[in-house]
Design an enzyme around this catalytic site. Structure first.
Site, PDB file in Angstrom:
ATOM      1  N   LYS A   1      87.273  16.639  53.853  1.00 22.34           N
ATOM      2  CA  LYS A   1      86.667  15.347  52.882  1.00 22.34           C
ATOM      3  C   LYS A   1      86.214  14.207  53.074  1.00 22.34           C
ATOM      4  O   LYS A   1      84.913  13.579  53.274  1.00 22.34           O
ATOM      5  CB  LYS A   1      86.881  15.969  51.882  1.00 22.34           C
TER       6      LYS A   1
ATOM      7  N   GLN B   1      91.769  15.996  43.317  1.00 21.66           N
ATOM      8  CA  GLN B   1      92.239  17.108  44.294  1.00 21.66           C
ATOM      9  C   GLN B   1      93.086  18.085  43.004  1.00 21.66           C
ATOM     10  O   GLN B   1      93.746  18.163  43.132  1.00 21.66           O
ATOM     11  CB  GLN B   1      92.579  17.107  45.716  1.00 21.66           C
TER      12      GLN B   1
ATOM     13  N   ASP C   1      82.266  15.821  41.932  1.00 20.94           N
ATOM     14  CA  ASP C   1      83.270  17.306  41.726  1.00 20.94           C
ATOM     15  C   ASP C   1      82.134  18.011  40.679  1.00 20.94           C
ATOM     16  O   ASP C   1      82.137  19.502  40.611  1.00 20.94           O
ATOM     17  CB  ASP C   1      84.239  17.477  41.096  1.00 20.94           C
TER      18      ASP C   1
HETATM   19  C1  BQF Z   1      86.074  26.810  56.377  1.00 20.45           C
HETATM   20  C2  BQF Z   1      89.103  25.852  47.703  1.00 20.45           C
HETATM   21  C3  BQF Z   1      90.262  26.446  45.939  1.00 20.45           C
HETATM   22  C4  BQF Z   1      91.065  26.179  45.519  1.00 20.45           C
HETATM   23  C5  BQF Z   1      91.173  24.302  45.869  1.00 20.45           C
HETATM   24  C6  BQF Z   1      85.229  24.518  55.623  1.00 20.45           C
HETATM   25  C7  BQF Z   1      86.928  24.147  53.813  1.00 20.45           C
HETATM   26  C8  BQF Z   1      87.883  25.498  53.122  1.00 20.45           C
HETATM   27  C9  BQF Z   1      87.318  26.511  54.327  1.00 20.45           C
HETATM   28  C10 BQF Z   1      87.091  22.799  52.373  1.00 20.45           C
HETATM   29  C11 BQF Z   1      88.289  25.372  48.231  1.00 20.45           C
HETATM   30  C12 BQF Z   1      87.934  25.312  50.180  1.00 20.45           C
HETATM   31  C13 BQF Z   1      88.538  22.962  48.634  1.00 20.45           C
HETATM   32  C14 BQF Z   1      86.590  25.969  55.148  1.00 20.45           C
HETATM   33  C15 BQF Z   1      88.172  22.315  49.948  1.00 20.45           C
HETATM   34  C16 BQF Z   1      86.684  24.896  50.504  1.00 20.45           C
HETATM   35  O1  BQF Z   1      85.692  27.024  57.781  1.00 20.45           O
HETATM   36  O2  BQF Z   1      85.695  28.300  55.941  1.00 20.45           O
HETATM   37  C17 BQF Z   1      85.988  23.920  54.791  1.00 20.45           C
HETATM   38  O3  BQF Z   1      87.958  22.573  52.589  1.00 20.45           O
HETATM   39  N1  BQF Z   1      87.129  23.537  50.915  1.00 20.45           N
HETATM   40  C18 BQF Z   1      88.735  22.764  47.632  1.00 20.45           C
HETATM   41  O4  BQF Z   1      88.376  20.968  47.992  1.00 20.45           O
HETATM   42  O5  BQF Z   1      89.739  22.694  46.753  1.00 20.45           O
HETATM   43  C19 BQF Z   1      89.396  24.044  46.350  1.00 20.45           C
HETATM   44  C20 BQF Z   1      89.417  26.328  47.264  1.00 20.45           C
END
Ligand code: BQF
Length: 292
Positions: free
Chosen positions: A52, A96, A119
């Site tokens: 992010k 987060q 969010d």
């Molecule tokens: C990729 C998230 C579960 C629980 C809390 C790129 C992200 C992930 C994968 C990423 C996620 C999942 C995020 C890929 C943010 C997605 O290349 O496949 C980026 O940063 N995510 C989160 O902030 O909290 C979560 C999944």
């Protein structure tokens, strides 16, 4: 068969955002500013927050990362949220998830000012979304809508099966796809752990959104010829050939279903990058006051 390139699409959208931010800067406008609060040292959360912050740099936003120890009290975190609510330079912020067990996530989410809730988790935003009013859409469903739009995937009149009923993915996705909207007008089935005959449901689906959280849960025998598959899962499976000792897979048996589908998202590089991209889109909207 088309593999939907979420990584490239996110890059393209972020390039478009960067141009918009340049014009804002040239006109002397407010530079969008996103803050992220990261509690503890969960490796996955660290990597998500890093993504992010890096995306903010790519699009020209300011970003602030607030890190706190795992042991922070709920009251202390509420105070941080309140400070961010009052900080006029911060357009939007995220806390987060997941949070340590001694902190009530619902209580934290409720404390976030809806106009800064990029969010889209606050009940005010969720409710506005459900009623079709302007709102910050939750990042993952919003990213999926963008993918469907940019890949010209017809949704109107289609039967969509969403598997998984979480507050941040399955439930809002089912609402959004059933809305009367450009990307919407689906007949939606929301399937979950108590669904009687999941295979009978998915075999009727033109679009499957898999948000279960179990590796290889959706298999070829469950998929209709020509279906569109959106894989939201991010699961670690042991892999001795990798430096880290694991690799990431989705909720869908990608190789198994590949020859049957019309479109499919890979993991990694599918929905994940679009989720982060959506957060950037919400932050730009926040800085322009487009929602509230
Ligand atoms: C990729 C998230 C579960 C629980 C809390 C790129 C992200 C992930 C994968 C990423 C996620 C999942 C995020 C890929 C943010 C997605 O290349 O496949 C980026 O940063 N995510 C989160 O902030 O909290 C979560 C999944």
């Amino acid at each position: 068969m088309t593999i939907i390139d979420g990584k490239q699409l996110a890059k393209d959208i972020k390039a478009e955002l960067a141009i918009k931010v340049s014009s804002i800067k040239a006109a002397g406008g407010k530079i969008p500013h996103l803050a992220a609060v990261l509690i503890g040292d969960n490796a996955a959360s660290e990597s998500y927050v890093r993504n992010k912050v890096r995306s903010c740099e790519q699009v020209g936003f300011n970003s602030t990362l607030i890190r706190q120890d795992e042991s922070i009290s709920e009251d202390a975190l509420l105070e941080i949220v309140d400070d961010l609510n009052r900080d006029d330079d911060i357009d939007g912020f995220i806390v987060q998830l997941p949070l340590p067990k001694h902190i009530n996530e619902q209580k934290i989410t409720l404390a976030i000012e809806p106009k800064k809730d990029v969010d889209g988790f606050h009940p005010m935003n969720f409710g506005r979304m459900a009623q079709g009013l302007p709102s910050y859409l939750p990042a993952t469903p919003y990213g999926i809508l963008q993918m469907l739009e940019r890949y010209n995937i017809e949704t109107s009149g289609k039967h969509c099966v969403v598997i998984g009923r979480s507050n941040i993915v399955g439930t809002p996705m089912s609402i959004l796809l059933s809305r009367k909207a450009k990307i919407g007008n689906c007949t939606v089935t929301l399937a979950h752990s108590r669904t009687k005959d999941l295979k009978a449901e998915t075999l009727r689906a033109d679009i499957i959104i898999a948000a279960i959280g179990r590796a290889n849960f959706v298999t070829a025998d469950m998929v209709k010829e020509g279906a569109v598959i959106i894989d939201v899962g991010i699961n670690r499976v042991e892999d001795a050939t990798k430096k880290r000792g694991y690799r990431l897979v989705g909720d869908v048996d990608f190789e198994g279903v590949l020859s049957k589908v019309s479109h499919i998202t890979p993991v990694p590089g599918g929905v994940g990058p679009m989720t982060v991209c959506s957060l950037m889109m919400n932050t730009l909207k926040a800085s322009k006051g487009e929602i509230f």
